[in-house]
Design an enzyme around this catalytic site. Sequence first.
Site, mmCIF file in Angstrom:
data_model
loop_
_atom_site.group_PDB
_atom_site.id
_atom_site.type_symbol
_atom_site.label_atom_id
_atom_site.label_comp_id
_atom_site.label_asym_id
_atom_site.label_seq_id
_atom_site.Cartn_x
_atom_site.Cartn_y
_atom_site.Cartn_z
ATOM 1 N N GLY A 174 1.094 -11.373 -14.785
ATOM 2 C CA GLY A 174 1.508 -10.719 -16.023
ATOM 3 C C GLY A 174 0.371 -9.986 -16.722
ATOM 4 O O GLY A 174 0.405 -9.786 -17.925
ATOM 5 N N GLU A 187 -13.293 -6.559 -8.709
ATOM 6 C CA GLU A 187 -12.775 -5.457 -7.897
ATOM 7 C C GLU A 187 -13.233 -4.136 -8.476
ATOM 8 O O GLU A 187 -13.420 -4.016 -9.682
ATOM 9 C CB GLU A 187 -11.239 -5.468 -7.987
ATOM 10 N N LYS A 188 -13.339 -3.153 -7.622
ATOM 11 C CA LYS A 188 -13.597 -1.796 -8.093
ATOM 12 C C LYS A 188 -12.381 -1.380 -8.922
ATOM 13 O O LYS A 188 -11.247 -1.646 -8.551
ATOM 14 C CB LYS A 188 -13.756 -0.890 -6.881
ATOM 15 N N TYR A 189 -12.619 -0.737 -10.059
ATOM 16 C CA TYR A 189 -11.515 -0.283 -10.897
ATOM 17 C C TYR A 189 -11.101 1.110 -10.446
ATOM 18 O O TYR A 189 -11.904 2.052 -10.490
ATOM 19 C CB TYR A 189 -11.959 -0.273 -12.363
ATOM 20 N N HIS A 239 -0.187 -3.313 -18.265
ATOM 21 C CA HIS A 239 -0.023 -3.847 -16.908
ATOM 22 C C HIS A 239 1.374 -4.397 -16.655
ATOM 23 O O HIS A 239 1.588 -5.158 -15.723
ATOM 24 C CB HIS A 239 -1.056 -4.945 -16.609
ATOM 25 N N GLU A 261 2.277 -5.920 -3.085
ATOM 26 C CA GLU A 261 1.949 -4.862 -4.042
ATOM 27 C C GLU A 261 0.657 -4.169 -3.631
ATOM 28 O O GLU A 261 -0.312 -4.826 -3.241
ATOM 29 C CB GLU A 261 1.776 -5.452 -5.449
ATOM 30 N N ASN A 301 3.792 -11.201 -4.140
ATOM 31 C CA ASN A 301 4.665 -12.065 -4.915
ATOM 32 C C ASN A 301 5.639 -12.742 -3.963
ATOM 33 O O ASN A 301 6.356 -12.072 -3.225
ATOM 34 C CB ASN A 301 5.412 -11.273 -5.985
ATOM 35 N N ARG A 332 8.437 -14.251 -4.170
ATOM 36 C CA ARG A 332 9.726 -14.490 -4.841
ATOM 37 C C ARG A 332 10.462 -13.170 -4.979
ATOM 38 O O ARG A 332 9.930 -12.118 -4.631
ATOM 39 C CB ARG A 332 9.469 -15.072 -6.234
ATOM 40 N N VAL A 383 11.875 -8.575 -10.448
ATOM 41 C CA VAL A 383 12.779 -8.013 -11.459
ATOM 42 C C VAL A 383 13.405 -6.709 -10.934
ATOM 43 O O VAL A 383 14.592 -6.454 -11.106
ATOM 44 C CB VAL A 383 12.006 -7.734 -12.771
#
Length: 447
Positions: A164, A200-202, A235, A275, A289, A291, A294
Site C-alpha cells: 500500500g 532501489e534505483k528510483y 502509490h 508487477e 501479489n 492473491r 482489485v
Amino acid sequence: MFKKVLIANRGEIALRIHRACSEMDIETVMVHSTADADGMAVRLADESVCIGGPMAKDSYLNIPAILTAAAITGADAIHPGIGFLSENADFARMVEEHGFTFIGPTPEHIEQMGDKAVAKKTVKNLGLPVIEGSNGIVDTIAEGMLVAEEMGFPVLIKAVAGGGGKGMKIAETAEEFENSFKMASNEAKVSFGNGDVYIEKYLKAPRHIEVQIIADMHGNAVHLGERDCSIQRNHQKVIEEAPSPALTDAQRKAIGELAADTVRSMGYRGVGTIEFLYEDGQFYFLEMNTRLQVEHPITEIVTSIDLVREQIRVAAGEKLSFTQEEVKFRGHAFECRINAEDPETFAPSPGKITKYHPPGGFGIRIDSAIYEGYTVPQYYDSLIGKIIIRGSSREGCLMRMRRALRECVIDGIKTNLPLHARILAEEKFKQGDFDIHWLEKECLAKK
Ligand code: ADP
C-alpha cells in the site's frame, strides 16, 4: 468441488466472490464485523456469522474467530479475498491445519513473495529483470549510503514487508539519505512490525504494468495479459486499463510468457500478479501479489475468463479449463475505482448514501456492494465500488466511461467521481501518454 466456502472479507470483493460461488452452486458463509451487519455481501450470502467488533483486528484479522465460524458452519474452504489475511502465510497454514482448503497459494509461496527482498532475489534467479539496487536487506545507514552512491541518486528506500505504498521513501540526494532511510524504516516498523528496508534505483518516468497469471496443481501455468495501472496517487491505483497502450503485441507476449514461465518454475498454484515498472522499453520486477487484485475485472473483460471461478476451481485441485493458446484477447477495458473520499483533499468520507443510481447499459459492469440507504463505515478502506468499462477500442471505452461518469449518482457522501471526470478530460490521458507520476505531478498539480 467445494460445497461451502467461507468468505473472510467484506464489501465489493466479498460480493464478487459470493457471485462466483453462487454460479458454481457453492454455498457461501460471510463472516462480518458488527459494523458490516447491513452489508450487501452479508445479505446475499447463504449464511453469515458475526465474528467481532468493527476494528479489523477484532474481526477480519481475527483468525480464531474465522476458523471457528468455518467449523461451526461446516465450510470446506476459505477465500481470503483481498487485503486483510489474504497474504498472511500463518493464516493460510492454520486454515490448512484445521482441515479447510485455503483458496490461494501455499503458505511457503506467500512467505517467499511477501518479503520483497527475497521475492526479488527469487525471480531474478528465475530470469525476470529486476531494478538495480541493494543485494537484499540493508542493515545500516552507512551500508545503504554506499549502495546509493554507487548507483547514483535519486534512490528509493523500500520496506521488505511493504504494501500500500507504506514504508517507501525517496532520497533525491545524499544529504536526504539518512533522513529518508530512518523515515522508511520507522514507518515500516509501525505499519508492519518489521523495519527492514532495501534500496532501489528510483525510476523517473516508468509505467506500472502488471501481468495476471494463474496456475493449477498439475504443472499448468498461463498468463492472462497485462494491466496498465500507471494512473496513481500516493502509490495507489486510481484507474487501470487493459491492454496497456504502451505495449506492442510482441512485447505483451514476451513479458506474459516470462511471467508464466516464472510461476511454473516456482511450482506456484492459484492466481497471482507480477508487477513491473516499465521504462524505455524495459521491464523491471516490482513485486508479486499472491492473491486476487482489485483490478482483476479488466482482465476478465478482455479475456472473457471468470478469474474467481478459475481460482476456486484450481484450489479444489481441478485443472485449468483453458490452455495458453486458448486465451484470446479482445477489445479494451478500463476500471475507475470509486472511493468514499473528498475529491480535492482525499480525506475519507464515510456516511450514509442517500441516493444511488449506478450507470448501466452496454459495456458497463459495476462491482460494488453499496445501495441507497447504506452507511459506509468509517473503519475500512475507502473503496466502495468499481466502474468497469468494456469497448471494442480504447477510444470507444473512453467515450463510454465519460457517459458512465455522467450517469452515476452517489449522494450523501463525497466520492472521487469528479476526479475521474477530471482525468478523463486530459489530453495526455486520452492519448495514453502518461507514467506513474503524471496524475500527481501534472494533472493534479494544475488546479
Ligand atoms: P507496495 O507494495 O507498497 O504497493 P510497490 O513496490 O508495489 O509497493 O510499489 C508501489 C508503487 O511505488 C509503484 O507502482 C510505483 O508507483 C512506485 N515505485 C516502486 N518502486 C519504484 C522505483 N524503483 N522507482 C520509481 N517508482 C517506484
